[in-house]
Enzyme design. Structure first.
Site, PDB file in Angstrom:
ATOM      1  N   ASN A 108     -22.285 -18.205  11.158  1.00 58.66           N
ATOM      2  CA  ASN A 108     -20.823 -18.204  11.090  1.00 58.66           C
ATOM      3  C   ASN A 108     -20.257 -18.330  12.499  1.00 58.66           C
ATOM      4  O   ASN A 108     -21.013 -18.400  13.473  1.00 58.66           O
ATOM      5  CB  ASN A 108     -20.335 -16.938  10.387  1.00 58.66           C
ATOM      6  CG  ASN A 108     -20.788 -15.710  11.127  1.00 58.66           C
ATOM      7  OD1 ASN A 108     -20.431 -15.516  12.283  1.00 58.66           O
ATOM      8  ND2 ASN A 108     -21.613 -14.896  10.489  1.00 58.66           N
ATOM      9  N   LYS A 125     -12.257  -1.991   1.671  1.00 53.10           N
ATOM     10  CA  LYS A 125     -13.556  -2.084   2.360  1.00 53.10           C
ATOM     11  C   LYS A 125     -13.937  -0.745   2.978  1.00 53.10           C
ATOM     12  O   LYS A 125     -15.098  -0.347   2.964  1.00 53.10           O
ATOM     13  CB  LYS A 125     -13.441  -3.151   3.452  1.00 53.10           C
ATOM     14  CG  LYS A 125     -14.749  -3.708   3.908  1.00 53.10           C
ATOM     15  CD  LYS A 125     -14.549  -5.023   4.640  1.00 53.10           C
ATOM     16  CE  LYS A 125     -14.253  -6.160   3.672  1.00 53.10           C
ATOM     17  NZ  LYS A 125     -14.090  -7.439   4.317  1.00 53.10           N
ATOM     18  N   ASP A 127     -23.723 -13.003   4.905  1.00 56.54           N
ATOM     19  CA  ASP A 127     -23.858 -12.296   3.626  1.00 56.54           C
ATOM     20  C   ASP A 127     -25.122 -12.720   2.872  1.00 56.54           C
ATOM     21  O   ASP A 127     -25.686 -11.941   2.129  1.00 56.54           O
ATOM     22  CB  ASP A 127     -22.623 -12.559   2.755  1.00 56.54           C
ATOM     23  CG  ASP A 127     -21.399 -11.847   3.322  1.00 56.54           C
ATOM     24  OD1 ASP A 127     -21.545 -10.687   3.740  1.00 56.54           O
ATOM     25  OD2 ASP A 127     -20.308 -12.454   3.370  1.00 56.54           O
ATOM     26  N   PHE A 186     -15.433  -3.513  10.875  1.00 56.68           N
ATOM     27  CA  PHE A 186     -14.397  -4.526  11.051  1.00 56.68           C
ATOM     28  C   PHE A 186     -14.162  -5.226   9.717  1.00 56.68           C
ATOM     29  O   PHE A 186     -15.049  -5.238   8.864  1.00 56.68           O
ATOM     30  CB  PHE A 186     -14.822  -5.564  12.100  1.00 56.68           C
ATOM     31  CG  PHE A 186     -14.514  -5.120  13.503  1.00 56.68           C
ATOM     32  CD1 PHE A 186     -15.298  -4.161  14.114  1.00 56.68           C
ATOM     33  CD2 PHE A 186     -13.434  -5.636  14.197  1.00 56.68           C
ATOM     34  CE1 PHE A 186     -15.025  -3.727  15.402  1.00 56.68           C
ATOM     35  CE2 PHE A 186     -13.144  -5.216  15.482  1.00 56.68           C
ATOM     36  CZ  PHE A 186     -13.940  -4.256  16.088  1.00 56.68           C
ATOM     37  N   PRO A 210     -28.886  -7.342   3.314  1.00 59.15           N
ATOM     38  CA  PRO A 210     -28.472  -5.940   3.272  1.00 59.15           C
ATOM     39  C   PRO A 210     -27.136  -5.776   3.990  1.00 59.15           C
ATOM     40  O   PRO A 210     -26.844  -6.498   4.953  1.00 59.15           O
ATOM     41  CB  PRO A 210     -29.576  -5.217   4.052  1.00 59.15           C
ATOM     42  CG  PRO A 210     -30.216  -6.266   4.898  1.00 59.15           C
ATOM     43  CD  PRO A 210     -30.077  -7.556   4.136  1.00 59.15           C
ATOM     44  N   ASP A 211     -26.295  -4.862   3.505  1.00 60.79           N
ATOM     45  CA  ASP A 211     -25.050  -4.544   4.212  1.00 60.79           C
ATOM     46  C   ASP A 211     -25.375  -3.433   5.221  1.00 60.79           C
ATOM     47  O   ASP A 211     -25.634  -2.291   4.836  1.00 60.79           O
ATOM     48  CB  ASP A 211     -23.973  -4.093   3.222  1.00 60.79           C
ATOM     49  CG  ASP A 211     -22.616  -3.988   3.906  1.00 60.79           C
ATOM     50  OD1 ASP A 211     -22.538  -3.363   4.990  1.00 60.79           O
ATOM     51  OD2 ASP A 211     -21.635  -4.539   3.371  1.00 60.79           O
ATOM     52  N   LYS A 250     -17.399   0.919   1.769  1.00 60.92           N
ATOM     53  CA  LYS A 250     -18.508   1.008   2.735  1.00 60.92           C
ATOM     54  C   LYS A 250     -18.618   2.388   3.366  1.00 60.92           C
ATOM     55  O   LYS A 250     -19.442   2.592   4.245  1.00 60.92           O
ATOM     56  CB  LYS A 250     -18.326  -0.059   3.814  1.00 60.92           C
ATOM     57  CG  LYS A 250     -18.267  -1.469   3.252  1.00 60.92           C
ATOM     58  CD  LYS A 250     -18.602  -2.504   4.303  1.00 60.92           C
ATOM     59  CE  LYS A 250     -18.499  -3.902   3.706  1.00 60.92           C
ATOM     60  NZ  LYS A 250     -19.273  -4.881   4.451  1.00 60.92           N
ATOM     61  N   ALA A 290     -20.547  -6.840  14.177  1.00 62.50           N
ATOM     62  CA  ALA A 290     -21.252  -8.100  13.911  1.00 62.50           C
ATOM     63  C   ALA A 290     -20.704  -8.782  12.660  1.00 62.50           C
ATOM     64  O   ALA A 290     -20.292  -8.116  11.713  1.00 62.50           O
ATOM     65  CB  ALA A 290     -22.745  -7.824  13.731  1.00 62.50           C
TER      66      ALA A 290
HETATM   67  O1  C5P Z   1     -17.790  -7.265   3.752  1.00 65.40           O
HETATM   68  P1  C5P Z   1     -17.485  -7.745   5.137  1.00 65.40           P
HETATM   69  O2  C5P Z   1     -18.529  -8.669   5.697  1.00 65.40           O
HETATM   70  O3  C5P Z   1     -16.103  -8.319   5.308  1.00 65.40           O
HETATM   71  O4  C5P Z   1     -17.504  -6.402   6.005  1.00 65.40           O
HETATM   72  C1  C5P Z   1     -17.300  -6.421   7.366  1.00 65.40           C
HETATM   73  C2  C5P Z   1     -17.862  -5.206   8.002  1.00 65.40           C
HETATM   74  O5  C5P Z   1     -19.143  -4.887   7.452  1.00 65.40           O
HETATM   75  C3  C5P Z   1     -18.112  -5.415   9.471  1.00 65.40           C
HETATM   76  O6  C5P Z   1     -17.999  -4.179  10.129  1.00 65.40           O
HETATM   77  C4  C5P Z   1     -19.540  -5.935   9.480  1.00 65.40           C
HETATM   78  O7  C5P Z   1     -20.175  -5.700  10.730  1.00 65.40           O
HETATM   79  C5  C5P Z   1     -20.185  -5.108   8.379  1.00 65.40           C
HETATM   80  N1  C5P Z   1     -21.261  -5.801   7.682  1.00 65.40           N
HETATM   81  C6  C5P Z   1     -22.569  -5.376   7.863  1.00 65.40           C
HETATM   82  N2  C5P Z   1     -23.582  -5.985   7.161  1.00 65.40           N
HETATM   83  C7  C5P Z   1     -23.328  -6.998   6.302  1.00 65.40           C
HETATM   84  C8  C5P Z   1     -22.005  -7.439   6.124  1.00 65.40           C
HETATM   85  C9  C5P Z   1     -21.003  -6.836   6.831  1.00 65.40           C
HETATM   86  O8  C5P Z   1     -22.806  -4.473   8.653  1.00 65.40           O
HETATM   87  N3  C5P Z   1     -24.331  -7.569   5.646  1.00 65.40           N
END
Ligand code: C5P
Length: 405
Positions: free
Chosen positions: A211, A340, A279, A326, A307-308, A344, A275
């Site tokens: 990205n 969010k 996704d 963020f 993984p998130d 999260k 970061a």
């Molecule tokens: O869901 P989204 O990508 O918009 O969420 C953004 C936030 O989640 C940011 O803080 C980003 O660093 C974190 N994030 C993460 N791992 C992912 C996706 C997002 O830590 N796989």
């Protein structure tokens, strides 16, 4: 500092004479100073010398009818942009911590709705006494900022911490306050983990999914936290930026590598997830370069979810005390960020609009809405470096309000 108004409260200590130099420096920086002199302060400097240097009347008496007619103590305390207590004696701080209002100085401090900066000065034993320790902690929890004291030889002949910070250092702290920066050393002893940049998810040995993240915001945050004295670990995806000075930088490529590096870097007091993690990754990475074949359909890429990292760490056993994420959005910025934050389990989400016409992606400026438990704080547009400094100041204030268990 140009045009700012400072209310300087001069307590009674041998260091009170340095308040005169401080007035000179503040006025030289373009701000105006009005002074309150306590009864004890009057034993060390005279109202006349303070009035000559401030170019204003000096306030000493809570019950002075003329003063109340001209300017009530409430107005006096709210007319300023910042209250500075220098020297802040042990007695003055004890009364402030207890909410006592028994003279003009403490009444103004209790009545104010403006930020307060204390520059303590006292004998080393008084500074180290458990009662003073408690009072300083209480005042910090109340959001009061501190500069000093310095360590050195004292007027009484003893040696140690308790000397009033030099007037130039107090001026620097005032400047930092107005610039929205954390005071020097505000994050010393604090371990901060930052993720930054994009991740690259390989399709085959030469291609990847990515990205447009430049990493600038995350790198600026890591640098600002290090400048405030924090022990910083930056886990970075592939970016074209040099390692920030004074920061331990770990470089990774993929989301899964980033998660492993973050888990390996814990425990931390603060986690800032800046970061832009991809996704999805390609389910099975090709071992060889996928070849174009004449007449054949383009290859179908099966994707798997990454993984998130933020959600994993925020919900994990080693959760940092403060977890900050963020939300880069192109519409309904605050609404999406609020959802969010809950989903999260982050403490704060810094939301920003990254629609193409904003120029945020890859650019140097950002417009942030800080979404926390108490609501939304919208910041004006500023550089990514200023965003980082303001965020670090907010973190320092939050940690001071909820010290380590
Ligand atoms: O869901 P989204 O990508 O918009 O969420 C953004 C936030 O989640 C940011 O803080 C980003 O660093 C974190 N994030 C993460 N791992 C992912 C996706 C997002 O830590 N796989």
């Amino acid at each position: 500092m140009q045009g700012k108004r400072i209310l300087l409260i001069v307590g009674g200590g041998i260091a009170a004479y340095k308040a005169l130099e401080l007035v000179r420096l503040i006025r030289g920086a373009g701000a105006s100073v009005r002074a309150i002199l306590t009864a004890a302060g009057e034993k060390f400097v005279t109202p006349l010398s303070l009035a000559s240097l401030t170019g204003d009347k000096v306030y000493t008496d809570l019950f002075s009818l003329t003063d109340e007619a001209e300017m009530g103590h409430i107005e006096l305390s709210r007319d300023a942009d910042l209250l500075v207590v220098a020297p802040a004696t042990a007695n003055l701080m004890a009364r402030m911590a207890a909410g006592i209002a028994d003279d003009l100085a403490t009444t103004a401090l209790l009545a104010t709705d403006k930020p307060v900066l204390c520059a303590p000065a006292m004998n080393v034993r008084m500074w180290q006494h458990p009662a003073t320790r408690r009072n300083v902690e209480t005042l910090q929890r109340d959001g009061i900022a501190f500069v000093g004291p310095d360590a050195g030889e004292m007027a009484c002949g003893e040696f140690g911490p308790g000397r009033l910070a030099e007037p130039a250092a107090i001026l620097a702290a005032i400047r930092e306050h107005f610039a929205g920066r954390a005071p020097t050393g505000a994050l010393s002893g604090v371990r901060v983990l930052v993720t930054a940049g994009p991740t690259h998810e390989p399709i085959d040995p030469v291609r990847y999914i990515a990205n447009r993240s430049s990493g600038k915001q995350g790198y600026a945050i890591a640098a600002a936290a290090a400048a405030a004295g924090a022990d910083v670990i930056l886990v970075s995806g592939p970016v074209g930026l040099p390692d920030p000075a004074g920061v331990t930088t770990i470089r990774v490529e993929t989301a899964r590598e980033m998660l492993a590096a973050v888990e390996g870097a814990l425990p931390a007091d603060v986690g800032i997830f800046a970061a832009a993690v991809a996704d999805w990754r390609v389910e099975t990475e090709g071992g060889q370069k996928i070849k174009k074949q004449k007449g054949a359909a383009p290859p179908a890429l099966a994707l798997a979810e990454n993984p998130d990292i933020l959600a994993t760490i925020a919900g994990g056993a080693k959760r940092p005390r403060l977890v900050i994420g963020f939300a880069a959005e192109t519409e309904k910025v605050i609404e999406h960020a609020t959802a969010k934050r809950q989903r999260k389990q982050a403490d704060w989400i810094l939301a920003n609009d990254v629609s193409p016409d904003t120029g945020v992606m890859g650019g140097d400026a950002n417009t942030i809405h800080l979404v926390g438990a108490g609501g939304v704080d919208s910041w004006p547009q500023m550089s990514k470096i200023e965003v980082a400094e303001r965020l670090v100041a907010r973190i320092a204030a939050a940690l001071a309000q909820s010290p380590r268990a």
